[in-house]
Design a protein around this motif. Sequence first.
Motif, PDB file in Angstrom:
ATOM      1  N   MET A   1     -13.292  67.464  95.976  1.00 42.64           N
ATOM      2  CA  MET A   1     -14.528  67.052  96.309  1.00 42.64           C
ATOM      3  C   MET A   1     -14.747  65.465  96.285  1.00 42.64           C
ATOM      4  O   MET A   1     -14.236  64.748  95.113  1.00 42.64           O
ATOM      5  CB  MET A   1     -15.619  67.829  95.230  1.00 42.64           C
ATOM      6  CG  MET A   1     -15.415  69.442  95.386  1.00 42.64           C
ATOM      7  SD  MET A   1     -16.355  70.168  94.449  1.00 42.64           S
ATOM      8  CE  MET A   1     -15.649  69.942  92.736  1.00 42.64           C
ATOM      9  N   LEU A   2     -15.576  64.959  97.149  1.00 41.80           N
ATOM     10  CA  LEU A   2     -15.926  63.453  97.278  1.00 41.80           C
ATOM     11  C   LEU A   2     -17.192  63.014  96.671  1.00 41.80           C
ATOM     12  O   LEU A   2     -18.349  63.705  96.998  1.00 41.80           O
ATOM     13  CB  LEU A   2     -15.568  62.871  98.349  1.00 41.80           C
ATOM     14  CG  LEU A   2     -14.199  63.032  99.118  1.00 41.80           C
ATOM     15  CD1 LEU A   2     -14.088  62.499 100.649  1.00 41.80           C
ATOM     16  CD2 LEU A   2     -13.137  62.730  98.371  1.00 41.80           C
ATOM     17  N   THR A   3     -17.305  62.039  95.798  1.00 41.37           N
ATOM     18  CA  THR A   3     -18.489  61.488  95.245  1.00 41.37           C
ATOM     19  C   THR A   3     -18.824  60.282  96.466  1.00 41.37           C
ATOM     20  O   THR A   3     -18.183  60.161  97.401  1.00 41.37           O
ATOM     21  CB  THR A   3     -18.429  60.724  94.149  1.00 41.37           C
ATOM     22  OG1 THR A   3     -17.670  59.614  94.062  1.00 41.37           O
ATOM     23  CG2 THR A   3     -18.032  61.552  92.872  1.00 41.37           C
ATOM     24  N   ASN A   4     -20.084  59.553  96.215  1.00 39.71           N
ATOM     25  CA  ASN A   4     -20.355  58.486  96.785  1.00 39.71           C
ATOM     26  C   ASN A   4     -20.745  58.895  98.328  1.00 39.71           C
ATOM     27  O   ASN A   4     -20.698  58.100  99.356  1.00 39.71           O
ATOM     28  CB  ASN A   4     -19.235  57.444  96.908  1.00 39.71           C
ATOM     29  CG  ASN A   4     -19.342  56.533  95.472  1.00 39.71           C
ATOM     30  OD1 ASN A   4     -20.472  56.225  94.995  1.00 39.71           O
ATOM     31  ND2 ASN A   4     -18.254  56.300  95.090  1.00 39.71           N
ATOM     32  N   LEU A   5     -21.190  60.004  98.345  1.00 38.00           N
ATOM     33  CA  LEU A   5     -21.779  60.484  99.773  1.00 38.00           C
ATOM     34  C   LEU A   5     -23.006  61.174  99.699  1.00 38.00           C
ATOM     35  O   LEU A   5     -23.312  61.655  98.593  1.00 38.00           O
ATOM     36  CB  LEU A   5     -20.763  61.454 100.447  1.00 38.00           C
ATOM     37  CG  LEU A   5     -19.336  61.109 101.013  1.00 38.00           C
ATOM     38  CD1 LEU A   5     -18.316  62.235 101.245  1.00 38.00           C
ATOM     39  CD2 LEU A   5     -19.325  59.915 101.961  1.00 38.00           C
ATOM     40  N   TRP A   6     -24.022  60.944 100.911  1.00 38.22           N
ATOM     41  CA  TRP A   6     -25.237  61.995 101.068  1.00 38.22           C
ATOM     42  C   TRP A   6     -24.496  63.286 100.963  1.00 38.22           C
ATOM     43  O   TRP A   6     -23.756  63.713 101.702  1.00 38.22           O
ATOM     44  CB  TRP A   6     -25.828  61.581 102.112  1.00 38.22           C
ATOM     45  CG  TRP A   6     -26.507  60.361 102.058  1.00 38.22           C
ATOM     46  CD1 TRP A   6     -26.065  59.279 102.655  1.00 38.22           C
ATOM     47  CD2 TRP A   6     -27.738  60.017 101.316  1.00 38.22           C
ATOM     48  NE1 TRP A   6     -27.039  58.245 102.135  1.00 38.22           N
ATOM     49  CE2 TRP A   6     -28.234  58.560 101.464  1.00 38.22           C
ATOM     50  CE3 TRP A   6     -28.709  60.784 100.662  1.00 38.22           C
ATOM     51  CZ2 TRP A   6     -29.226  57.917 100.946  1.00 38.22           C
ATOM     52  CZ3 TRP A   6     -29.890  60.164 100.166  1.00 38.22           C
ATOM     53  CH2 TRP A   6     -30.153  58.793 100.454  1.00 38.22           C
ATOM     54  N   TYR A   7     -25.226  64.286 100.449  1.00 35.90           N
ATOM     55  CA  TYR A   7     -25.075  65.638 100.607  1.00 35.90           C
ATOM     56  C   TYR A   7     -26.482  66.486 100.713  1.00 35.90           C
ATOM     57  O   TYR A   7     -27.336  65.834 100.321  1.00 35.90           O
ATOM     58  CB  TYR A   7     -24.162  66.438  99.558  1.00 35.90           C
ATOM     59  CG  TYR A   7     -22.909  65.977  99.447  1.00 35.90           C
ATOM     60  CD1 TYR A   7     -22.019  66.469 100.209  1.00 35.90           C
ATOM     61  CD2 TYR A   7     -22.441  65.124  98.271  1.00 35.90           C
ATOM     62  CE1 TYR A   7     -20.660  66.392  99.865  1.00 35.90           C
ATOM     63  CE2 TYR A   7     -21.010  64.764  98.386  1.00 35.90           C
ATOM     64  CZ  TYR A   7     -20.194  65.257  99.262  1.00 35.90           C
ATOM     65  OH  TYR A   7     -18.972  65.067  99.126  1.00 35.90           O
ATOM     66  N   VAL A   8     -26.662  67.333 101.479  1.00 36.03           N
ATOM     67  CA  VAL A   8     -27.736  68.438 101.412  1.00 36.03           C
ATOM     68  C   VAL A   8     -27.907  69.249 100.064  1.00 36.03           C
ATOM     69  O   VAL A   8     -26.753  69.987 100.030  1.00 36.03           O
ATOM     70  CB  VAL A   8     -27.882  69.196 102.757  1.00 36.03           C
ATOM     71  CG1 VAL A   8     -29.117  69.924 102.647  1.00 36.03           C
ATOM     72  CG2 VAL A   8     -27.682  68.251 103.927  1.00 36.03           C
ATOM     73  N   ALA A   9     -28.903  69.195  99.428  1.00 37.08           N
ATOM     74  CA  ALA A   9     -29.099  69.766  98.272  1.00 37.08           C
ATOM     75  C   ALA A   9     -29.851  71.181  98.295  1.00 37.08           C
ATOM     76  O   ALA A   9     -29.408  72.116  97.650  1.00 37.08           O
ATOM     77  CB  ALA A   9     -29.810  69.082  97.280  1.00 37.08           C
ATOM     78  N   GLU A  10     -30.702  71.098  99.246  1.00 35.14           N
ATOM     79  CA  GLU A  10     -31.625  72.104  99.667  1.00 35.14           C
ATOM     80  C   GLU A  10     -32.472  72.129 100.779  1.00 35.14           C
ATOM     81  O   GLU A  10     -32.548  70.865 101.371  1.00 35.14           O
ATOM     82  CB  GLU A  10     -32.637  72.143  98.300  1.00 35.14           C
ATOM     83  CG  GLU A  10     -33.637  73.399  98.166  1.00 35.14           C
ATOM     84  CD  GLU A  10     -32.608  74.950  98.296  1.00 35.14           C
ATOM     85  OE1 GLU A  10     -32.312  75.311  99.428  1.00 35.14           O
ATOM     86  OE2 GLU A  10     -32.293  75.371  97.180  1.00 35.14           O
ATOM     87  N   TRP A  11     -33.115  73.081 101.184  1.00 32.61           N
ATOM     88  CA  TRP A  11     -33.961  72.890 102.246  1.00 32.61           C
ATOM     89  C   TRP A  11     -35.459  72.472 101.850  1.00 32.61           C
ATOM     90  O   TRP A  11     -35.743  72.798 100.750  1.00 32.61           O
ATOM     91  CB  TRP A  11     -34.421  74.372 102.934  1.00 32.61           C
ATOM     92  CG  TRP A  11     -33.330  75.310 103.497  1.00 32.61           C
ATOM     93  CD1 TRP A  11     -32.514  76.184 103.096  1.00 32.61           C
ATOM     94  CD2 TRP A  11     -32.546  74.764 104.920  1.00 32.61           C
ATOM     95  NE1 TRP A  11     -31.574  76.579 103.924  1.00 32.61           N
ATOM     96  CE2 TRP A  11     -31.615  75.920 105.154  1.00 32.61           C
ATOM     97  CE3 TRP A  11     -32.980  74.127 105.877  1.00 32.61           C
ATOM     98  CZ2 TRP A  11     -30.954  75.789 106.189  1.00 32.61           C
ATOM     99  CZ3 TRP A  11     -32.293  73.934 106.853  1.00 32.61           C
ATOM    100  CH2 TRP A  11     -31.234  74.845 107.083  1.00 32.61           C
ATOM    101  N   SER A  12     -36.033  71.587 102.554  1.00 32.01           N
ATOM    102  CA  SER A  12     -37.309  71.034 102.050  1.00 32.01           C
ATOM    103  C   SER A  12     -38.302  72.005 101.698  1.00 32.01           C
ATOM    104  O   SER A  12     -38.871  71.755 100.511  1.00 32.01           O
ATOM    105  CB  SER A  12     -38.016  70.200 103.289  1.00 32.01           C
ATOM    106  OG  SER A  12     -37.145  68.752 103.237  1.00 32.01           O
ATOM    107  N   ARG A  13     -38.503  73.126 102.493  1.00 34.07           N
ATOM    108  CA  ARG A  13     -39.425  74.173 102.210  1.00 34.07           C
ATOM    109  C   ARG A  13     -39.143  74.791 100.857  1.00 34.07           C
ATOM    110  O   ARG A  13     -40.106  75.538 100.338  1.00 34.07           O
ATOM    111  CB  ARG A  13     -39.463  74.948 103.557  1.00 34.07           C
ATOM    112  CG  ARG A  13     -38.018  75.692 103.616  1.00 34.07           C
ATOM    113  CD  ARG A  13     -38.311  77.034 104.718  1.00 34.07           C
ATOM    114  NE  ARG A  13     -36.940  77.062 105.519  1.00 34.07           N
ATOM    115  CZ  ARG A  13     -35.750  77.636 104.876  1.00 34.07           C
ATOM    116  NH1 ARG A  13     -35.814  78.185 103.889  1.00 34.07           N
ATOM    117  NH2 ARG A  13     -34.667  77.702 105.803  1.00 34.07           N
ATOM    118  N   GLU A  14     -38.064  74.856 100.172  1.00 35.64           N
ATOM    119  CA  GLU A  14     -37.734  75.553  99.138  1.00 35.64           C
ATOM    120  C   GLU A  14     -38.324  74.903  97.921  1.00 35.64           C
ATOM    121  O   GLU A  14     -38.219  75.360  96.762  1.00 35.64           O
ATOM    122  CB  GLU A  14     -36.227  75.921  99.008  1.00 35.64           C
ATOM    123  CG  GLU A  14     -35.781  76.697  99.886  1.00 35.64           C
ATOM    124  CD  GLU A  14     -36.254  78.273  99.869  1.00 35.64           C
ATOM    125  OE1 GLU A  14     -36.712  78.573  98.991  1.00 35.64           O
ATOM    126  OE2 GLU A  14     -36.512  78.706 101.169  1.00 35.64           O
TER     127      GLU A  14
END
Length: 391
Positions: A1-14
């Motif tokens: 697993m790589l750090t220093n990246l954007w990741y999606v954490a959740e849907w906005s609606r949640e």
Amino acid sequence: MLTNLWYVAEWSREVKDKPVRVKLLGQNFVLFRDKTGKVNCLSDVCIHRGGSLSKGWTTERDCVACPYHGWEFDAEGKVKFIPSRGEGAPVPERARIDAYPTEERYGMIWVFLGDLPEEERYPIPDFPEYEDSDNWRPIELEYNWTGSADRVLENGIDISHTAFVHPGFGYPEMADKNKILKVDRGEYWGSSDNVLYPPQLSGNLGLMKLFRADKAATNVTPSFFLPGYCVRLHIKINSWMETIIFDANTPVDENTTRSFAIQARNFFKWRIFDFGAKKRTTKVFGEDGAIVSELSPNYLPETLEHEVSVEQDKFMSAWRMIRRKHIEEKGWKIDTKAMKPFEGEKAFTIPSPARRANPHLNWALETVPLVAPIRSSAPVQEEETPEPELA
Ligand code: FES
Ligand SMILES: [Fe+2]
């Protein structure tokens, strides 16, 4: 697993008015909205006695409160209020946890998990069709995999498996007709043009027969992006029908991946067709999931020494090469093996930009260990180049 990246954490609606726990890169984080509606992301470990902030609540001070002793943390991770000390009492400077940059895009909450300053971060991949509602109809899907995000991403850009894994997309007799026409790549992305010969779709798209001949050449362009571990699959069915599947493949932990996917189509844009589109794409994810969960090893082998590759694997080789560069030159890989002996004994956190900017603070939590880089900026080694096609 790589750090220093954007990741999606959740849907906005949640994420509404309550804190939400998400797990990424093996660590827990809390997401909460402040009064302006902005989403904030903090490490979920309270530096007082280890309470889980995501089990707390949001407060009048625009903070998230720890459920154990009520300490309140603001969007920057700074403690603003310690109830046992009374209103107005000073708070120790060291009472701070890591806070991560956030952005909302494509109906998803993106968090930057690393300590790079803004100008050094790779951007969130573009998805212009998502905003173009005149011409595209997007639908949201989610899929949870047993498998590492590396394996999931590689599966997403692998064209030659479609002939065997996806009956709606290919069939074994045509496997040797599928061709990679072109591969492009940059520092953190790659793209490849392919031609495939899928069979006619059945089901409620039976009317496709009117628009497309059975086994007609179809142009498929998969792209990958290190930020978000995103895959974008652009399928040109005929001269006017196109589908795009854009998915962010979030590493929850080493062997669990959560895909946030949007499928956009530029035809049959009425809601009535959403259900069928969702059903078919979910089926495709399921077909891949059954294969990926059984791969050995679960993780991507670090070299190709123990695998055999052919010409048609060259796009996957480009992906592996780019990934390896970020491990071996930049040192972004989390050393999960080094963390194993401390399981249950020590809480780790991903270093944030504020931590890098304020090293004097003597931050309470330790950061995740990283695999040390082994080369500086040497050219990419040729060992990843696929072997010549087998006779
Ligand atoms: S553990 Fe969070 S306030 Fe005490
Ligand atoms: Fe697939």
